[in-house]
Design a protein around this motif. Structure first.
Motif, PDB file in Angstrom:
ATOM      1  N   VAL A  90       0.728  -1.622  -0.078  1.00  0.00           N
ATOM      2  CA  VAL A  90      -0.164   0.018  -0.032  1.00  0.00           C
ATOM      3  C   VAL A  90       1.152   1.201   0.257  1.00  0.00           C
ATOM      4  CG1 VAL A  90      -1.817   1.473   1.264  1.00  0.00           C
ATOM      5  CG2 VAL A  90      -0.976  -1.891   1.343  1.00  0.00           C
ATOM      6  N   PRO A  91       1.241   1.794  -1.099  1.00  0.00           N
ATOM      7  CA  PRO A  91       1.833   2.979  -0.941  1.00  0.00           C
ATOM      8  C   PRO A  91       0.804   4.069  -0.693  1.00  0.00           C
ATOM      9  CG  PRO A  91       1.349   2.317  -3.407  1.00  0.00           C
ATOM     10  CD  PRO A  91       0.254   1.254  -2.708  1.00  0.00           C
ATOM     11  N   SER A  92       2.150   4.718   0.357  1.00  0.00           N
ATOM     12  CA  SER A  92       1.968   5.738   1.582  1.00  0.00           C
ATOM     13  C   SER A  92       2.986   6.933   2.078  1.00  0.00           C
ATOM     14  CB  SER A  92       1.082   5.465   2.459  1.00  0.00           C
ATOM     15  OG  SER A  92       0.997   5.786   3.773  1.00  0.00           O
ATOM     16  N   PRO A  93       2.898   8.134   2.538  1.00  0.00           N
ATOM     17  CA  PRO A  93       3.593   8.597   2.907  1.00  0.00           C
ATOM     18  C   PRO A  93       3.980   8.686   3.899  1.00  0.00           C
ATOM     19  CG  PRO A  93       2.001  10.321   1.864  1.00  0.00           C
ATOM     20  CD  PRO A  93       1.356   8.950   1.930  1.00  0.00           C
ATOM     21  N   ALA A  94       3.467   7.547   4.843  1.00  0.00           N
ATOM     22  CA  ALA A  94       3.636   7.266   6.154  1.00  0.00           C
ATOM     23  C   ALA A  94       4.120   5.626   6.328  1.00  0.00           C
ATOM     24  CB  ALA A  94       2.132   6.870   6.301  1.00  0.00           C
ATOM     25  N   CYS A 116      -3.872   1.278  -3.825  1.00  0.00           N
ATOM     26  CA  CYS A 116      -3.851   2.403  -4.674  1.00  0.00           C
ATOM     27  C   CYS A 116      -5.310   3.248  -3.917  1.00  0.00           C
ATOM     28  CB  CYS A 116      -3.961   2.650  -5.729  1.00  0.00           C
ATOM     29  SG  CYS A 116      -2.107   1.479  -6.869  1.00  0.00           S
ATOM     30  N   GLY A 117      -4.598   4.233  -2.724  1.00  0.00           N
ATOM     31  CA  GLY A 117      -5.065   5.026  -2.157  1.00  0.00           C
ATOM     32  C   GLY A 117      -5.626   6.030  -3.012  1.00  0.00           C
ATOM     33  N   ARG A 118      -6.330   7.034  -2.247  1.00  0.00           N
ATOM     34  CA  ARG A 118      -6.921   8.199  -2.932  1.00  0.00           C
ATOM     35  C   ARG A 118      -7.053   9.163  -1.743  1.00  0.00           C
ATOM     36  NH1 ARG A 118      -5.433  10.817  -7.910  1.00  0.00           N
ATOM     37  NH2 ARG A 118      -4.069   8.903  -8.930  1.00  0.00           N
ATOM     38  N   PHE A 147      -1.459  12.495  -5.179  1.00  0.00           N
ATOM     39  CA  PHE A 147      -2.993  12.668  -4.723  1.00  0.00           C
ATOM     40  C   PHE A 147      -3.382  10.827  -5.069  1.00  0.00           C
ATOM     41  CE2 PHE A 147      -3.307  16.227  -8.501  1.00  0.00           C
ATOM     42  CZ  PHE A 147      -3.566  17.143  -7.366  1.00  0.00           C
ATOM     43  N   GLY A 148      -2.178  10.465  -5.026  1.00  0.00           N
ATOM     44  CA  GLY A 148      -2.787   9.148  -4.832  1.00  0.00           C
ATOM     45  C   GLY A 148      -1.774   7.952  -4.929  1.00  0.00           C
ATOM     46  N   GLY A 149      -1.963   6.222  -4.786  1.00  0.00           N
ATOM     47  CA  GLY A 149      -0.867   5.995  -5.044  1.00  0.00           C
ATOM     48  C   GLY A 149      -0.385   5.198  -5.979  1.00  0.00           C
ATOM     49  N   GLU A 150      -0.951   5.707  -7.323  1.00  0.00           N
ATOM     50  CA  GLU A 150      -0.989   5.130  -8.636  1.00  0.00           C
ATOM     51  C   GLU A 150       0.255   5.235  -9.067  1.00  0.00           C
ATOM     52  OE1 GLU A 150      -3.546   6.718  -7.698  1.00  0.00           O
ATOM     53  OE2 GLU A 150      -5.630   4.997  -8.050  1.00  0.00           O
ATOM     54  N   VAL A 151       0.633   6.102  -9.014  1.00  0.00           N
ATOM     55  CA  VAL A 151       2.284   6.553  -9.932  1.00  0.00           C
ATOM     56  C   VAL A 151       3.625   5.926  -8.992  1.00  0.00           C
ATOM     57  CG1 VAL A 151       3.953   8.801  -9.941  1.00  0.00           C
ATOM     58  CG2 VAL A 151       1.308   8.590 -11.160  1.00  0.00           C
ATOM     59  N   ALA A 152       2.749   5.521  -7.681  1.00  0.00           N
ATOM     60  CA  ALA A 152       4.343   4.965  -6.796  1.00  0.00           C
ATOM     61  C   ALA A 152       3.852   3.597  -6.823  1.00  0.00           C
ATOM     62  CB  ALA A 152       4.051   5.355  -4.708  1.00  0.00           C
ATOM     63  N   VAL A 153       3.085   2.826  -7.521  1.00  0.00           N
ATOM     64  CA  VAL A 153       3.263   1.805  -8.084  1.00  0.00           C
ATOM     65  C   VAL A 153       3.650   1.530  -9.117  1.00  0.00           C
ATOM     66  CG1 VAL A 153       1.221  -0.151  -9.484  1.00  0.00           C
ATOM     67  CG2 VAL A 153       0.794   1.165  -6.948  1.00  0.00           C
TER      68      VAL A 153
HETATM   69  C1  JAH Z   1      -1.274  10.120  -1.707  1.00  0.00           C
HETATM   70  C2  JAH Z   1      -2.673   7.912  -0.920  1.00  0.00           C
HETATM   71  N1  JAH Z   1       5.940   8.730  -0.864  1.00  0.00           N
HETATM   72  C3  JAH Z   1       4.831   8.715  -2.220  1.00  0.00           C
HETATM   73  C4  JAH Z   1       2.926   8.273  -2.399  1.00  0.00           C
HETATM   74  C5  JAH Z   1       2.441   7.806  -2.029  1.00  0.00           C
HETATM   75  C6  JAH Z   1       1.270   7.430  -1.959  1.00  0.00           C
HETATM   76  C7  JAH Z   1       1.075   8.891  -1.679  1.00  0.00           C
HETATM   77  N2  JAH Z   1       1.620   9.948  -1.995  1.00  0.00           N
HETATM   78  C8  JAH Z   1       2.861   9.434  -1.810  1.00  0.00           C
HETATM   79  C9  JAH Z   1      -0.630   8.707  -1.749  1.00  0.00           C
HETATM   80  C10 JAH Z   1      -2.835  10.089  -0.670  1.00  0.00           C
HETATM   81  C11 JAH Z   1      -3.310   8.466  -1.029  1.00  0.00           C
HETATM   82  C12 JAH Z   1      -1.450   7.367  -0.857  1.00  0.00           C
END
Ligand code: JAH
Length: 262
Positions: A90-94, A116-118, A147-153
């Motif tokens: 789960v991509p997340s800034p946390a 992918c979260g938004r 904005f969400g996890g898509e690009v991180a994936v």
């Molecule tokens: C933002 C869900 N570390 C890069 C990254 C990954 C995911 C997200 N933001 C930054 C993110 C909003 C909602 C994921």
């Protein structure tokens, strides 16, 4: 390797048909499926979000569609082909930092499932509930918010796919890459030897392979010290010899505290 991706924007993943990832898919090395989270909604508006408990700005992804998505893609019962549960990412800034070491770890898995979260993210109970059944990793690409996890994936999949057996033609190009040695790579050049008044360093045209290797090592050290002092600090003590320390010293970089002469 099998990969499932769940997103409210499946169109984001069109680039996965291209280039070497597309080739890995066509050849069967990568079995990838992209799923629309709204498949698992039941109201007329196909709602995936709601207001946060406790107040605050933005919206949170509702747990119910995610619960059904994970039930469908990671069923409790073993399938006839005896597959194991996927690793949920789960991509997340946390999340924990994504690294080349994690890319190697993921490349050794048989099944990855990306959520992918938004908005402000996914209801935490989805991850807590999933963690009782499968390995769950919240992963961050760096300290910024998308904005969400898509690009991180897309990023993670590219880093992982190129490590799968048979995807890179030349096996040699893997072990010299940036980060494989804990240092940034030296600059690279190709023809012509002079371009718009800029020359390729003489040593690279000398044919002296010993001198070239030393030059590249020095450049890698100087670059890393200038741009990524955190990587220099993380090097094992024994990985910097006397010549390395001399190169750093010539570049005006302080020797590391605690480093002893060798
Ligand atoms: C933002 C869900 N570390 C890069 C990254 C990954 C995911 C997200 N933001 C930054 C993110 C909003 C909602 C994921």
């Amino acid at each position: 390797m099998r990969v499932d991706i769940v997103s409210i924007f499946p169109e984001y993943f069109a680039p996965l048909d291209l280039s070497l990832i597309g080739k890995a898919r066509a050849g069967g090395t990568l079995r990838l499926a992209v799923h629309d989270l709204r498949t698992w909604t039941h109201d007329v508006h196909r709602t995936v979000d709601d207001t946060p408990y406790g107040g605050g700005p933005g919206m949170v992804m509702r747990p119910e569609p995610w619960g059904e998505a994970l039930d469908a893609l990671a069923p409790d019962e073993l399938s006839p082909d005896g597959h194991t549960l996927p690793r949920l990412l789960v991509p997340s800034p946390a999340g924990v930092p994504f690294t080349q070491a994690m890319a190697h770890e993921l490349a050794a898995e048989s099944h990855l499932l990306f959520a992918c979260g938004r908005y402000e993210g996914i209801d935490q109970r989805v991850l807590d509930h999933a963690a009782a059944r499968m390995r769950v990793t919240e992963v961050s690409l760096g300290d910024y918010v998308l904005f969400g996890g898509e690009v991180a994936v897309l990023v993670i999949l590219e880093a992982v796919t190129r490590l799968l057996p048979g995807v890179l033609g030349n096996a040699g190009s893997l072990d010299e890459e940036s980060h494989a040695h804990g240092l940034l790579e030296a600059p690279m050049y190709t023809k012509p030897a002079e371009w718009r008044g800029h020359e390729v360093p003489e040593v690279l045209r000398s044919g002296d392979h010993g001198k070239i290797a030393r030059w590249r090592r020095d450049e890698a050290l100087l670059r890393t010290a200038a741009r990524r002092p955190d990587l220099i600090a993380a090097l094992p003590l024994e990985s910097l010899d006397k010549r390395d320390r001399a190169a750093l010293d010539r570049g005006g970089f302080q020797p590391r505290a605690g480093d002893v002469a060798k």
